[in-house]
Design a protein around this motif. Structure first.
Motif, mmCIF file in Angstrom:
data_model
loop_
_atom_site.group_PDB
_atom_site.id
_atom_site.type_symbol
_atom_site.label_atom_id
_atom_site.label_comp_id
_atom_site.label_asym_id
_atom_site.label_seq_id
_atom_site.Cartn_x
_atom_site.Cartn_y
_atom_site.Cartn_z
ATOM 1 N N ASN A 43 0.744 -1.134 -0.079
ATOM 2 C CA ASN A 43 -0.016 -0.132 -0.052
ATOM 3 C C ASN A 43 0.894 1.324 -0.055
ATOM 4 O OD1 ASN A 43 0.832 0.527 2.764
ATOM 5 N ND2 ASN A 43 -0.993 -0.777 3.436
ATOM 6 N N ALA A 44 0.487 2.463 0.062
ATOM 7 C CA ALA A 44 1.105 3.748 0.083
ATOM 8 C C ALA A 44 1.838 4.082 0.997
ATOM 9 C CB ALA A 44 -0.179 4.681 -0.315
ATOM 10 N N GLU A 45 1.243 3.772 2.245
ATOM 11 C CA GLU A 45 2.379 3.606 3.598
ATOM 12 C C GLU A 45 3.487 3.050 3.347
ATOM 13 O OE1 GLU A 45 1.822 3.032 8.404
ATOM 14 O OE2 GLU A 45 0.088 2.837 7.014
ATOM 15 N N GLN A 46 3.238 1.717 2.632
ATOM 16 C CA GLN A 46 4.587 0.707 3.098
ATOM 17 C C GLN A 46 5.431 1.300 1.858
ATOM 18 O OE1 GLN A 46 2.474 -2.530 1.965
ATOM 19 N NE2 GLN A 46 2.468 -3.539 4.224
ATOM 20 N N LEU A 47 5.079 1.675 0.713
ATOM 21 C CA LEU A 47 5.753 2.581 -0.285
ATOM 22 C C LEU A 47 6.314 3.732 0.090
ATOM 23 C CD1 LEU A 47 3.485 1.715 -3.448
ATOM 24 C CD2 LEU A 47 5.750 0.664 -3.136
ATOM 25 N N GLU A 48 5.848 4.537 0.756
ATOM 26 C CA GLU A 48 6.452 5.812 1.593
ATOM 27 C C GLU A 48 7.584 5.417 2.335
ATOM 28 O OE1 GLU A 48 3.698 8.535 3.092
ATOM 29 O OE2 GLU A 48 2.446 8.298 1.324
ATOM 30 N N PHE A 49 7.243 4.282 3.060
ATOM 31 C CA PHE A 49 8.620 3.848 4.109
ATOM 32 C C PHE A 49 9.766 3.455 3.389
ATOM 33 C CE2 PHE A 49 10.660 0.394 5.960
ATOM 34 C CZ PHE A 49 11.151 1.082 7.183
ATOM 35 N N ALA A 58 11.204 6.888 -7.145
ATOM 36 C CA ALA A 58 10.519 6.191 -8.250
ATOM 37 C C ALA A 58 9.423 5.250 -7.647
ATOM 38 C CB ALA A 58 11.492 5.428 -9.017
ATOM 39 N N LEU A 59 9.426 5.185 -6.306
ATOM 40 C CA LEU A 59 8.446 4.090 -5.804
ATOM 41 C C LEU A 59 7.104 5.059 -5.555
ATOM 42 C CD1 LEU A 59 10.551 2.161 -2.946
ATOM 43 C CD2 LEU A 59 9.428 1.223 -5.040
ATOM 44 N N LEU A 60 7.240 6.242 -5.452
ATOM 45 C CA LEU A 60 6.022 6.991 -5.277
ATOM 46 C C LEU A 60 5.636 7.623 -6.521
ATOM 47 C CD1 LEU A 60 7.397 8.954 -1.909
ATOM 48 C CD2 LEU A 60 5.890 6.969 -2.072
ATOM 49 N N GLY A 61 5.982 7.182 -7.598
ATOM 50 C CA GLY A 61 5.531 7.590 -8.972
ATOM 51 C C GLY A 61 6.493 8.853 -9.385
ATOM 52 N N GLY A 62 7.678 9.125 -8.706
ATOM 53 C CA GLY A 62 8.469 9.966 -9.404
ATOM 54 C C GLY A 62 9.213 9.434 -10.747
#
Length: 98
Positions: A43-49, A58-62
């Motif tokens: 999920n987004a929280e895990q990806l942000e971590f 790049a994990l956040l869509g960059g």
């Protein structure tokens, strides 16, 4: 409806240059409950971590940084000497150029 950013564990591991088991282990060490199945959705929280931990946007869509292209300098035939070697049946010492 706003869609939450999600990504498969195998995709995230590929972006981090790690295997999916080690990424799942890092998440588990920090309190996230994640299966080691490569198809598990993060999920987004895990990806942000993970993005903060590994400093990868790049994990956040960059945008993914492109690899630098390696260019081989082309030498001019006039400037560079061409060395020819003749192979004979007898081995002779090669004179030193330096």
């Amino acid at each position: 409806m706003s869609e939450e950013k999600s990504m498969r564990l195998s995709q995230a591991a590929r972006m981090l240059n790690r295997n999916h088991v080690s990424v799942a282990g890092i998440l588990a060490e920090n309190g996230y409950k994640v299966d080691t199945n490569p198809n598990t959705k993060l999920n987004a929280e895990q990806l942000e971590f993970l993005a903060k931990e590994f400093k990868v946007d790049a994990l956040l869509g960059g945008s993914t940084p492109k690899k630098e292209e390696i260019s081989v300098p082309q030498s001019n035939t006039e400037d560079s000497p061409v060395l020819y070697f003749v192979v004979k049946s007898q081995c002779l010492p090669v004179p030193s150029l330096l």
